[in-house]
Design a protein around this motif. Structure first.
Motif, PDB file in Angstrom:
ATOM      1  N   ALA A 295       0.826  -1.214   0.000  1.00 50.73           N
ATOM      2  CA  ALA A 295       0.000   0.000   0.000  1.00 50.73           C
ATOM      3  C   ALA A 295       0.857   1.259   0.000  1.00 50.73           C
ATOM      4  O   ALA A 295       0.398   2.321  -0.445  1.00 50.73           O
ATOM      5  CB  ALA A 295      -0.924  -0.005   1.217  1.00 50.73           C
ATOM      6  N   GLN A 296       2.102   1.138   0.502  1.00 48.38           N
ATOM      7  CA  GLN A 296       3.003   2.300   0.533  1.00 48.38           C
ATOM      8  C   GLN A 296       3.761   2.495  -0.777  1.00 48.38           C
ATOM      9  O   GLN A 296       4.345   3.549  -0.999  1.00 48.38           O
ATOM     10  CB  GLN A 296       4.019   2.124   1.674  1.00 48.38           C
TER      11      GLN A 296
ATOM     12  N   GLN B   3      -1.895   3.737   8.285  1.00 44.26           N
ATOM     13  CA  GLN B   3      -2.287   3.659   6.883  1.00 44.26           C
ATOM     14  C   GLN B   3      -3.663   4.290   6.676  1.00 44.26           C
ATOM     15  O   GLN B   3      -3.890   5.040   5.722  1.00 44.26           O
ATOM     16  CB  GLN B   3      -2.309   2.195   6.440  1.00 44.26           C
ATOM     17  N   LEU B   4      -4.583   4.005   7.574  1.00 46.62           N
ATOM     18  CA  LEU B   4      -5.914   4.610   7.480  1.00 46.62           C
ATOM     19  C   LEU B   4      -5.847   6.119   7.674  1.00 46.62           C
ATOM     20  O   LEU B   4      -6.617   6.868   7.064  1.00 46.62           O
ATOM     21  CB  LEU B   4      -6.843   3.985   8.525  1.00 46.62           C
ATOM     22  N   GLY B   5      -4.925   6.549   8.539  1.00 49.38           N
ATOM     23  CA  GLY B   5      -4.767   7.991   8.748  1.00 49.38           C
ATOM     24  C   GLY B   5      -4.389   8.724   7.472  1.00 49.38           C
ATOM     25  O   GLY B   5      -4.789   9.884   7.259  1.00 49.38           O
ATOM     26  N   GLN B   6      -3.619   8.062   6.604  1.00 48.54           N
ATOM     27  CA  GLN B   6      -3.271   8.684   5.332  1.00 48.54           C
ATOM     28  C   GLN B   6      -4.488   8.839   4.422  1.00 48.54           C
ATOM     29  O   GLN B   6      -4.585   9.783   3.639  1.00 48.54           O
ATOM     30  CB  GLN B   6      -2.199   7.851   4.626  1.00 48.54           C
ATOM     31  N   PHE B   7      -5.432   7.904   4.552  1.00 51.49           N
ATOM     32  CA  PHE B   7      -6.640   7.967   3.720  1.00 51.49           C
ATOM     33  C   PHE B   7      -7.618   9.045   4.181  1.00 51.49           C
ATOM     34  O   PHE B   7      -8.529   9.404   3.441  1.00 51.49           O
ATOM     35  CB  PHE B   7      -7.356   6.612   3.721  1.00 51.49           C
TER      36      PHE B   7
ATOM     37  N   ARG C 113      -8.325  12.351  -1.670  1.00 50.42           N
ATOM     38  CA  ARG C 113      -9.315  13.095  -2.453  1.00 50.42           C
ATOM     39  C   ARG C 113     -10.550  12.249  -2.755  1.00 50.42           C
ATOM     40  O   ARG C 113     -11.606  12.780  -3.069  1.00 50.42           O
ATOM     41  CB  ARG C 113      -8.689  13.577  -3.765  1.00 50.42           C
ATOM     42  N   GLU C 114     -10.446  10.917  -2.632  1.00 48.82           N
ATOM     43  CA  GLU C 114     -11.587  10.041  -2.888  1.00 48.82           C
ATOM     44  C   GLU C 114     -12.500   9.988  -1.664  1.00 48.82           C
ATOM     45  O   GLU C 114     -12.079   9.609  -0.574  1.00 48.82           O
ATOM     46  CB  GLU C 114     -11.105   8.618  -3.206  1.00 48.82           C
ATOM     47  N   THR C 115     -13.755  10.363  -1.849  1.00 53.28           N
ATOM     48  CA  THR C 115     -14.710  10.363  -0.728  1.00 53.28           C
ATOM     49  C   THR C 115     -14.898   8.966  -0.160  1.00 53.28           C
ATOM     50  O   THR C 115     -14.978   8.780   1.065  1.00 53.28           O
ATOM     51  CB  THR C 115     -16.066  10.931  -1.184  1.00 53.28           C
ATOM     52  N   ASN C 116     -14.990   7.974  -1.010  1.00 55.80           N
ATOM     53  CA  ASN C 116     -15.203   6.605  -0.539  1.00 55.80           C
ATOM     54  C   ASN C 116     -14.076   6.130   0.364  1.00 55.80           C
ATOM     55  O   ASN C 116     -14.308   5.446   1.365  1.00 55.80           O
ATOM     56  CB  ASN C 116     -15.353   5.650  -1.724  1.00 55.80           C
ATOM     57  N   LEU C 117     -12.850   6.491   0.014  1.00 59.30           N
ATOM     58  CA  LEU C 117     -11.716   6.080   0.844  1.00 59.30           C
ATOM     59  C   LEU C 117     -11.758   6.769   2.204  1.00 59.30           C
ATOM     60  O   LEU C 117     -11.446   6.162   3.228  1.00 59.30           O
ATOM     61  CB  LEU C 117     -10.396   6.408   0.129  1.00 59.30           C
ATOM     62  N   ARG C 118     -12.131   8.024   2.223  1.00 54.34           N
ATOM     63  CA  ARG C 118     -12.235   8.730   3.505  1.00 54.34           C
ATOM     64  C   ARG C 118     -13.310   8.081   4.388  1.00 54.34           C
ATOM     65  O   ARG C 118     -13.126   7.906   5.589  1.00 54.34           O
ATOM     66  CB  ARG C 118     -12.557  10.214   3.279  1.00 54.34           C
TER      67      ARG C 118
ATOM     68  N   HIS D 140      -4.909  11.278  15.392  1.00 57.90           N
ATOM     69  CA  HIS D 140      -5.563  11.840  14.202  1.00 57.90           C
ATOM     70  C   HIS D 140      -6.782  12.691  14.560  1.00 57.90           C
ATOM     71  O   HIS D 140      -7.603  12.985  13.685  1.00 57.90           O
ATOM     72  CB  HIS D 140      -5.992  10.706  13.267  1.00 57.90           C
ATOM     73  N   ILE D 141      -6.881  13.114  15.815  1.00 57.07           N
ATOM     74  CA  ILE D 141      -8.079  13.817  16.254  1.00 57.07           C
ATOM     75  C   ILE D 141      -8.288  15.121  15.489  1.00 57.07           C
ATOM     76  O   ILE D 141      -9.416  15.466  15.119  1.00 57.07           O
ATOM     77  CB  ILE D 141      -8.034  14.063  17.789  1.00 57.07           C
TER      78      ILE D 141
END
Length: 1010
Positions: free
Chosen positions: A291-292, A333-337, A341-346, A369-370
């Protein structure tokens, strides 16, 4: 349409389709179709036998006409005949027609099954695939009965080709989903696991789907799949894209198979074998590493496939919750998402982080990540993403960041989407209570919550404030001062008036020393809001006024003038009139000591489950609210400084399920003051004005009864069923055991009667040898009143009332003779397992019934869990010296505990799809026993207990209903659909609930009514 060769193009079909497309109007299209149907019908009925090509062409035309929305009532036999053809195209069209148009009740099903069996045994892979596809597409119970034993045999046979194995695995998966009870579990289950080692990845993919479904139901039978799945996943993850060239999708090796294998692994805990566990950890680390890496393609298909595998791997990491390193890496990894720019990924990142926040290993990593989550809450355009951000803030909250998160939620609440405001309010209330360091902040937060979103503050929230203020001496003065200041605003929400009236009525004396909040000023402030409030709030304010007379004797005259005014004594609302009359007489007659006793401060509330948290769980659904208490023990503290975050709401309303449940919870330790009686039970009970001399004395007998009004005319009727039996002047004693608590809850009589009932409940009851009469049982399924039993001596009538999981039944025994009944006795028998599912407590009856007289008995009912059987009422008495023995089945059925639920069409069908598991649906097709009158049908459905939903079903002649079955242990949602066919005099009834036993029982009960 199937692919055909140039010489087999069916030109007639092409011309017909072209004609349909060229029609200028609907009438022209219908005319052309009718012409074609007439032509096809004449061809099928003609003397000349049609060849295979002609049959195929005409069957194709019929199929096309059906797809246009027209009914087809012929041609089925010709389609079945095509199944016996040796040509692929003809057989394919036959199977296609069968799959689309033939239902499971068709007379042709036996011929179809024979044709399918011939193809399955032909060993021709093409024909076998067509037959398997047809079985899966139809997927009926009849298909499962006919082929459930054949398909597994084909799947595990050594000489079966790979393409047929794929079809067999998917066909078996379909049959298992539609009729799981018909799919036999035999020796093939052990052999199907080894398909994970198959060389053909298509077979492995289909087999993985099948094994995952089977492992969810019988995990022990498929444990061996764990090591094989890890081995296969390892080979896929570590392989280059060229190694799996046929199954590489945009540079991602076998993404669908990888996702399925990861889902299969989520059916089991982490592997115990160290080698397998290490290999799985290596696979997951490799997926996180990939993923990186920079993307190998800029196309969206590449990123979608890559992220699908990544998110499934993260789900597996969260499921195992045993590798701190992997959990933290997944969180990063989730913090990077979160800023992708993709709404679904957020959205997916926020959703996954909600689960990660409940893990002790990754909670601190999520908290980093607060700021990003708060920014998403403020800037996101998509409301669903904002809702997930609220969920994540709630999940990551602890004592260190509670004030920041609560402040941000309150700030967002002012502009939040209306659809999520109530949920935010509940979460703010829970967090403010759970992590309150000082109670002044908690009080300020809740009052601010009411100010910002008063319309969305449920009664559970302000009940909770009252509980905490009453239970905490150190916050009472501050709460009184704060609500007094808040009430000075020109416009106050009614919930704030309720809180203010309650708190000032209890603790207004704590701020009365300040001239700015003198007793008269407090009273005038509350009374200025009186005329703008609803009836329940006015009733609460009247109770606060009588409290003021006890706290502040100097305002007694002013308050008496208000109570004496025509607007109160002659109020159109009987509850307000009753309170004004009784409070006025109480203030005039009672001495200071009696007033101080009757109107003393409310006692502390016992600690029980938080009704706010219970409501949030009901709103979000079971398992969707992160249980912070369970996963983070070190942060487990409530506002009372203990480790039990559970309290009960004030006795101001008993309608929510959690409140009714509290009535039957273990009794609190006895205190020097009895527990006050709920006001709402009286608000829901019609009361009549009393003579003035009857007002004061009974009230004086019960201490601390802020809300105990009209006690001289009504019992503490916690069900609000409106009993008119007078309350004894001596308050009932607290029940000594939980077993007798049900009796105490419904108590209307003296402690002696309660003790007698408890003894009666504890004593064993002999089962009557008399035959059980159930002739009128079914008549009471959709009604609550009527004659249950009658013979030449005795008539038994019923009047029943139910609320949520509690009920009260009034049984009337009428002596039809002129001779007295002696030794009259009754008992209720509940055989196992009904005895553990239903609590039935009859009150004792008079042993004699005079000739021509009527005797009433009250039976209190509590539904503990769903049940099928019925209780039996045994009656024994002596008539003319002869012992009479009568047994009658009591009409206490599961549907009596329905709570009607109103739903929109969108909500109904969304919930309908969620309840799509085979075990959740029961369907019954039956012949109508009575005339199919629409109004009678509506009345029966409403009488059954559900809400009748108009305009939901696209077919206006169908009936749709929704409701919730309430038991002590759980709540079961129910959706029903009744489809009448007046032409055939038939009904089709479909019920979907979250519990199969409930679905079946409700279907049986309702089917018998039509």
């Amino acid at each position: 349409m199937p692919a055909v060769s140039k010489g087999d193009g069916m030109r007639g079909l092409a011309v017909f389709i072209s004609d349909i497309r060229n029609c200028k109007s609907k009438e022209a299209e219908i005319k052309r179709i009718n012409k074609e149907l007439a032509n096809i019908r004449s061809k099928f009925k003609g003397d000349k036998a049609l060849d295979g090509y002609s049959k195929k062409k005409y069957v194709c035309k019929l199929l096309f006409i059906f797809l246009l929305g027209h009914d087809i009532d012929f041609g089925h036999m010709e389609a079945v005949n095509l199944l016996s053809s040796n040509k692929y195209t003809e057989k394919q069209i036959g199977y296609l027609f069968i799959s689309v148009l033939v239902n499971s009740n068709s007379d042709l099903i036996r011929l179809i099954n024979n044709a399918i069996k011939n193809d399955l045994s032909s060993r021709n892979p093409t024909f076998m695939n067509l037959a398997l596809h047809c079985i899966a597409n139809v997927g009926s119970r009849e298909m499962a009965e006919a082929f459930a034993a054949d398909v597994p045999r084909i799947l595990v046979a050594g000489d079966t080709m790979d393409s047929v194995k794929q079809s067999a695995a998917l066909c078996l998966l379909r049959l298992n989903r539609t009729s799981p009870d018909l799919v036999p579990m035999g020796e093939w289950t052990a052999r199907v696991v080894h398909l994970l080692n198959d060389q053909h990845l298509g077979v492995v993919t289909a087999a993985t789907s099948l094994i995952t479904t089977l492992a969810q139901k019988n995990p022990d039978d498929f444990k061996t799949s764990l090591s094989l799945a890890v081995a296969r996943l390892s080979r896929i993850v570590t392989s280059a894209s060229t190694d799996l060239q046929d199954y590489t999708y945009y540079f991602v090796a076998a993404p669908w198979l990888s996702v399925k294998l990861l889902r299969l692994l989520q059916c089991y805990p982490p592997p115990e074998d160290a080698a397998i566990r290490g290999r799985l950890t290596e696979c997951l680390e490799t997926i996180l590493n990939k993923a990186q890496e920079p993307p190998k393609s800029k196309k969206v298909q590449h990123s979608n496939a890559k992220n699908a595998v990544l998110f499934e791997a993260i789900s597996l990491i969260i499921h195992h919750d045993s590798e701190p390193t992997l959990l933290v890496r997944a969180c990063n990894q989730l913090g990077q998402f979160l800023q992708h720019r993709e709404t679904n990924l957020r959205y997916l990142a926020l959703e996954s982080m909600c689960t990660l926040a409940s893990s002790e290993f990754s909670h601190e990593a999520v908290k980093t990540h607060i700021d990003t989550v708060i920014n998403a809450l403020k800037t996101e355009r998509d409301v669903s993403v904002r809702q997930r951000a609220v969920d994540l803030l709630y999940a990551m909250c602890d004592r260190s960041n509670a004030k920041q998160i609560v402040a941000e939620m309150l700030s967002y609440l002012e502009t939040a989407d209306y659809s999520i405001r109530e949920e935010i309010v509940l979460k703010v209330a829970i967090l403010a209570e759970k992590y309150a360091v000082d109670y002044t902040w908690y009080v300020d937060t809740i009052l601010n919550l009411i100010r910002i979103a008063g319309d969305y503050v449920s009664e559970e929230v302000w009940y909770r404030v009252i509980q905490i203020v009453i239970n905490r001496d150190d916050v009472q003065g501050y709460a009184a001062k704060t609500v007094f200041e808040a009430l000075q605003a020109p416009a106050c929400h009614e919930n704030l008036v309720k809180v203010g009236g309650y708190i000032l009525g209890e603790f207004g004396n704590l701020i009365a020393g300040d001239p700015r909040s003198s007793p008269l000023v407090q009273f005038n402030l509350l009374h200025s809001k009186f005329h703008l409030c609803s009836v329940p709030t006015r009733a609460l304010l009247l109770s606060a006024y009588i409290k003021f007379i006890n706290l502040f004797p100097e305002v007694k005259g002013t308050i008496q003038e208000v109570l004496r005014s025509d607007s109160q004594l002659r109020n159109a609302d009987v509850e307000l009139q009753q309170r004004a009359v009784e409070y006025l007489r109480l203030s005039c007659i009672a001495s200071t000591d009696i007033l101080a006793t009757v109107l003393e401060e409310m006692p502390p509330f016992p600690e029980r489950e938080s009704s706010i948290l219970a409501k949030l769980k009901r709103k979000k659904g079971p398992g969707t609210v992160p249980d912070i208490e369970e996963n983070r023990k070190e942060r487990n503290a409530n506002v009372d400084g203990g480790t039990n975050h559970t309290t009960t709401p004030p006795n101001a309303k008993t309608s929510p399920a959690s409140f009714v449940g509290d009535l039957l919870a273990p009794a609190p330790p006895p205190t020097n003051r009895p527990r006050p009686v709920s006001s709402s039970s009286f608000l829901q009970t019609p009361l009549t004005p009393l003579p003035s001399q009857a007002c004061a004395i009974p009230l004086a007998a019960s201490a601390g009864a802020f809300y105990q009004v009209a006690a001289a005319t009504a019992s503490p009727d916690l069900l609000g069923l409106g009993s008119s039996t007078p309350l004894s002047s001596t308050p009932p004693a607290l029940p000594p055991t939980a077993a007798s608590l049900l009796i105490d809850v419904f108590s209307e009589s003296s402690p002696g009667a309660a003790a007698a009932m408890a003894a009666a409940a504890a004593a064993p009851v002999a089962v009557s040898a008399a035959p059980v009469a159930d002739d009128n049982f079914s008549r009471f399924v959709c009604k609550n009143n009527g004659v249950l039993y009658e013979n030449q001596l005795l008539q038994i009538g019923l009047k029943c009332e139910y609320r949520q999981n509690l009920g009260r039944m009034y049984v009337f025994f009428g002596n039809k003779t002129s001779t007295q009944f002696l030794s009259f006795d009754t008992s209720v028998v509940c055989q196992e397992p009904l005895a553990s599912q239903l609590n039935v407590q009859p009150k004792p009856v008079d042993p004699t019934v005079d000739g021509g007289a009527q005797l009433q008995q009250i039976i209190n009912i509590e539904c503990v869990s769903d049940f099928v059987e019925a209780a039996v009422l045994n009656i024994q008495f002596r008539y003319g010296g002869i012992l009479q023995n009568i047994a009658v089945k009591l009409p206490i059925t599961l549907n009596k505990f329905f709570q009607p639920t109103e739903m929109t069409s969108q909500d109904f069908f969304q919930r309908w799809k969620q309840l799509s598991a085979p075990t959740q649906e029961v369907q019954n097709i039956f012949k109508a026993k009575h005339s199919m009158d629409t109004e009678v049908t509506k009345a029966k459905i409403i009488g059954f207990g559900v809400a009748l939903l108009d305009g939901v079903d696209p077919n206006p002649s169908n009936f749709v209903g929704a409701g919730v079955i309430h038991t002590k242990t759980t709540q079961v949602g129910c959706l029903l659909r009744l489809e009448p066919n007046t032409q055939a005099q038939m009904y089709r009834l479909t019920l979907r609930t979250s519990r199969d036993t409930v679905s079946q029982r409700l279907c049986d009960l309702l089917s018998d009514q039509f």
